[in-house]
Every structure is written in structure tokens, then in C-alpha cells.
Design an enzyme around this catalytic site. Structure first.
Site, PDB file in Angstrom:
ATOM      1  N   TYR A 222       0.858  -1.103   0.102  1.00  0.00           N
ATOM      2  CA  TYR A 222       0.038  -0.131   0.023  1.00  0.00           C
ATOM      3  C   TYR A 222       0.733   1.193  -0.044  1.00  0.00           C
ATOM      4  CZ  TYR A 222      -3.472  -3.407   1.011  1.00  0.00           C
ATOM      5  OH  TYR A 222      -4.146  -4.594   0.685  1.00  0.00           O
TER       6      TYR A 222
ATOM      7  N   TYR B 115     -13.393  -7.363   5.469  1.00  0.00           N
ATOM      8  CA  TYR B 115     -12.126  -7.577   4.633  1.00  0.00           C
ATOM      9  C   TYR B 115     -11.699  -9.182   4.858  1.00  0.00           C
ATOM     10  CZ  TYR B 115      -7.325  -7.761   3.537  1.00  0.00           C
ATOM     11  OH  TYR B 115      -6.123  -8.069   3.079  1.00  0.00           O
TER      12      TYR B 115
ATOM     13  N   ASP C 286     -14.803 -15.768   9.386  1.00  0.00           N
ATOM     14  CA  ASP C 286     -13.192 -15.572   9.249  1.00  0.00           C
ATOM     15  C   ASP C 286     -12.850 -14.968  10.470  1.00  0.00           C
ATOM     16  OD1 ASP C 286     -10.979 -14.529   8.504  1.00  0.00           O
ATOM     17  OD2 ASP C 286     -11.475 -13.413   6.705  1.00  0.00           O
TER      18      ASP C 286
ATOM     19  N   LYS D 171      -2.902 -15.363  10.671  1.00  0.00           N
ATOM     20  CA  LYS D 171      -2.282 -14.447  11.676  1.00  0.00           C
ATOM     21  C   LYS D 171      -1.605 -14.960  12.725  1.00  0.00           C
ATOM     22  CE  LYS D 171      -3.718 -10.561   9.222  1.00  0.00           C
ATOM     23  NZ  LYS D 171      -5.000 -10.247   8.685  1.00  0.00           N
TER      24      LYS D 171
END
Ligand SMILES: *Cc1c(COP(=O)(O)O)cnc(C)c1O
Length: 426
Positions: free
Chosen positions: A14, A141, A242, A271
Site C-alpha cells: 500500500y 475484509y 473468518d 495470523k
């Protein structure tokens, strides 16, 4: 470090290659401290994007990695198995709620999401029904690969850029009632409407339970999730949760779905799975879903990543699960939540602040103007902290081992940023 080379040749996330934002050179990290080559020590407020829950350079995780590397670092998973994978999956089956007991290991969160969507599609295919739509929430997301992106908020993930290539799914309004607010059942109206309208096309609902992460750091009411589960049950639609960001204690429960006593049909984790040491993810489903998928024409699930169940990653994940099993995370995340609940409302006095919210070891400060990334990042480094905001969101998800003085330092750094106008655009 050759920062000139980095600037000229390496793509960071990004940021533009034309005029990239500054990157700070890290030489080492231990506990909650990140050391820069330039001499500064930063208190970590990010857990390296939700993952480093036990802190950096942890002796127990280091030992697991060393031991495994001296035995076998990687071996293919097709036709071969190994103890690190078996031990890890035993733990995952035991700690996940309900009847989730078939584990598919993959290499990243986005891939775990791809796997969950493919499972849902194959499930309906095997049942002889043509269903190819997913229902999800705005502000969500789910990752950066194509299928994951197709269920991520259309504006945040720039759907317009990939129009014509990206499958089009169904988006319902995200809930407005915050976690600590009084539940308003109207929050479910749009979801209910979209679900009933498309109920014969929808293969599964996919969403982030309780905390919508990178799509807006929204923390919503558990009753919404309960309502979603009930509606999915009524219409026989699969529910994919999720938990890649929320799993393994981050919200104060082992899994965020436990705030609502809800069990999904398919669960994605990633993660923090390896305590932030390397990439590994898992998609876990019930025997019923797995058996249906494999009972279809294909005869098996069609996915097999090269580095599936990487022994090194599994060994470190096992060590991370052992640390979680000691149970300190509960008291630690509770203490961090308490401290956020005392410190963050103070910030509301500031005119640049629109909202503050918190849950477990997550603290969010939403400003009225977007941050100036270059300036605010420099400010945080000068204040001895590592916090990386995006847009109007300055958020913290520190390692669970953070002490009260660390949390105070993080919040103070945000307070001083608010007092320095140059940290914000406009
Ligand atoms: C980070 C994240 C992903 C993607 O994981 P990667 O490992 O970056 O591919 C998916 N879903 C959620 C909720 C996430 O926070």
C-alpha cells in the site's frame, strides 16, 4: 542497510513505487520492543498485523523452531504426514467450538478464505444444487486474492479496478450497534432482506465475527451474529466465519464467535496461529460438510498447496498453542481491555476525534480527518512506539504480554499526535 536499494527496487504494501513512504529499518525485536538500526526502540502497538500475540523472539517459540529445523523443515503433505501437523490439528480440533473437526492447512489467511469458499461451492455441487453466490457484509475484509477480494468491501478493495474479472457477490449493510451498546434488532433488516431475496443462489454467508478488521475496525453487537446464525439455519445456508484477525484470544475470548455462542460451519484462522513467526492458516469444518464435499463427483477437495502443513510452521504453531493453553492470555487481554476502557474515552474530548472503541486487546481511535501517513508515522517513531494507522483509523492491537506502562505509552503517543496538526491532512 541499503535503504536506497529498498526504495528503488522493493515493493512495500500500500505505497507507491513513484514516491514511496519511508520504511524504518528493523534490526531486531524482543518482547514488545522493536529495535531500529538507527538506535531507537519502539513499543509495538500492532503485533505485526494481529500476529505476534506472545511478543517477539519468544524463547519457547524459538526453541520449537530450532528443534524442528534440525529434524525436517519441509516435506510434501501429499501421501506423507508428520507429528507437528498431527499435534497441531489435534489442538485445533479440541479448542475450536462445536463440531468443527476436519482441518485443512494452508499457507496464508487469503488462501484459507479461498479454501472456505471453494468448500462451500463444492458442498452445493455435491448436493446437486447450482449455487455460486456469497452473501457478506459491507466494511468487511477477507484478503487480497481474487475470491477473498470479491467478498471484501467493494469500496475498500477497489472492486471498480477489477470489474469484469471479479465475481459479483451480495453485500448487506454492516451492523451499526456497537459491542457495548444496547442491541437494535433493525440492524439485521438488510441482511435478512438480502438473504431471503437470494436464498436459492447463496452457497454461504461469510463474515468476520464481532470485529470487522482492515475494512473499518468496527466492533459490533453479538446479537447480530446470533441472528445471522439463526437465519442461515432457517434457510440451510452455510456460515463461514473468518477469524483470521480475531482468533486465538485477541477479543478476550479464544474465538470471537464465542461472544455470541455461535458455531460456524466453516472457520478460517491464520495470523496469530504461529504466534507471528511465519505464515500458516487453517480452514476447519464439520464432518458433515467435509463428507458432503468428498461424496460429490470430484471425490475429494480440489486444493493442495505446495507448502501445505509446513512442519516448521506447524511446530511453532504447536508451541504458540502451548503458551495459550497456560491461560495467561485471558487475564492479559482483560487487563488491556480495562485500560483501553479507561484511557480511550478521554480522547473524545479532542475535536479531531469522532469515535473510540475497544474490545479485548484491540483499541480503535477514529479521527475526523485522515492521517498524514508520513508525518504521523514519524511522530510515532519519535515517541518510541510503532502504530500504523490507515485513513481515519488509528488502532492498536498490542501483544498480549504488554504491561500497563506500554499501553499508556501507546495511548500517549496518539494523544500527542492529536495535538500536532501536521499529523493530519486538511
Ligand atoms: C489479514 C486477514 C486476511 C488475509 O490474511 P493474509 O494472511 O494476509 O492473506 C483475511 N481475513 C481477515 C479477517 C484478515 O484480517
Amino acid at each position: 542497510m541499503d535503504l536506497e536499494f529498498d526504495r528503488n527496487h522493493i515493493w512495500h504494501p500500500y505505497t507507491s513505487t513513484l514516491n514511496p513512504l519511508t520504511c524504518y529499518p528493523v534490526s531486531s525485536a524482543a518482547g514488545v520492543e522493536i529495535k531500529l538500526e538507527t538506535g531507537e526502540t519502539l513499543i509495538d502497538g500492532m503485533s505485526s498485523w494481529w500476529s505476534t500475540i506472545h511478543g517477539y523472539n519468544h524463547p519457547h517459540l524459538n526453541q520449537a523452531a530450532h528443534q524442528q529445523i534440525d529434524s525436517v523443515s519441509h516435506v510434501m503433505f501429499g501421501g506423507i504426514t508428520h507429528k507437528p501437523a498431527i499435534d497441531l490439528c489435534k489442538k485445533l480440533v479440541a479448542m475450536t467450538p462445536g463440531d468443527l473437526d476436519k482441518v485443512f492447512l494452508a499457507d496464508s489467511g487469503s488462501v484459507a478464505v479461498e479454501v472456505s469458499l471453494k468448500m462451500a461451492l463444492q458442498y452445493w455441487h455435491a448436493k446437486g444444487e447450482k449455487r455460486s453466490k456469497f452473501l457478506t457484509l459491507r466494511d468487511g475484509y477477507h484478503g487480497d486474492t481474487f475470491a477473498a477480494m470479491s467478498v471484501t468491501d467493494p469500496d475498500n478493495s477497489m472492486h471498480s479496478l477489477y470489474k469484469g474479472f471479479l465475481p459479483e457477490h451480495i453485500f448487506a449493510q454492516s451492523p451499526n450497534t456497537g459491542f457495548w451498546q444496547e442491541w437494535n434488532e433493525r440492524d439485521l433488516d438488510d441482511f435478512k432482506l438480502k438473504l431471503t431475496e437470494h436464498k436459492t443462489e447463496i452457497a454461504a454467508v461469510i463474515l468476520e465475527p464481532i470485529v470487522q478488521g482492515a475494512g473499518g475496525m468496527r466492533i459490533y453487537h453479538p446479537e447480530f451474529l446470533k441472528g445471522v446464525r439463526q437465519l442461515c439455519n432457517e434457510h440451510g445456508i452455510l456460515l463461514i466465519l473468518d477469524e483470521i484477525a480475531t482468533g486465538f484470544g485477541r477479543t478476550g475470548k479464544m474465538f470471537a464467535c464465542e461472544h455470541a455462542n455461535v458455531v460456524p460451519d466453516i472457520l478460517c484462522v491464520g495470523k496469530a496461529l504461529t504466534g507471528g513467526y511465519m505464515t500458516l492458516s487453517a480452514t476447519i469444518t464439520s464432518k458433515k460438510v467435509a463428507d458432503t464435499v468428498c461424496g460429490g463427483d470430484a471425490g475429494c477437495f480440489m486444493h493442495g498447496p505446495t507448502f501445505m502443513a509446513n512442519p516448521l510452521a506447524c511446530a511453532v504453531a504447536n508451541a504458540s498453542m502451548e503458551l495459550l493453553a497456560q491461560g495467561d492470555w485471558k487475564q492479559q487481554t482483560h487487563a488491556i481491555e480495562q485500560q483501553f476502557s479507561l484511557l480511550l474515552p478521554e480522547l473524545l474530548k479532542h475535536e479531531l476525534i469522532e469515535d473510540v472503541r475497544w474490545l479485548g486487546a484491540i483499541g480503535v481511535v477514529q479521527s475526523t480527518a485522515p492521517v498524514d501517513m508520513e508525518k504521523i508515522q514519524q511522530h510515532f517513531v519519535e515517541q518510541g512506539v510503532w502504530i500504523r494507522p490507515f485513513g481515519k483509523l488509528i488502532y492498536m492491537m498490542p501483544p498480549f504480554i504488554s504491561q500497563p506502562k506500554h499501553i499508556e505509552t501507546l495511548v500517549n503517543a496518539i494523544t500527542t499526535a492529536l495535538e500536532s496538526e501536521e499529523c493530519f491532512s486538511e
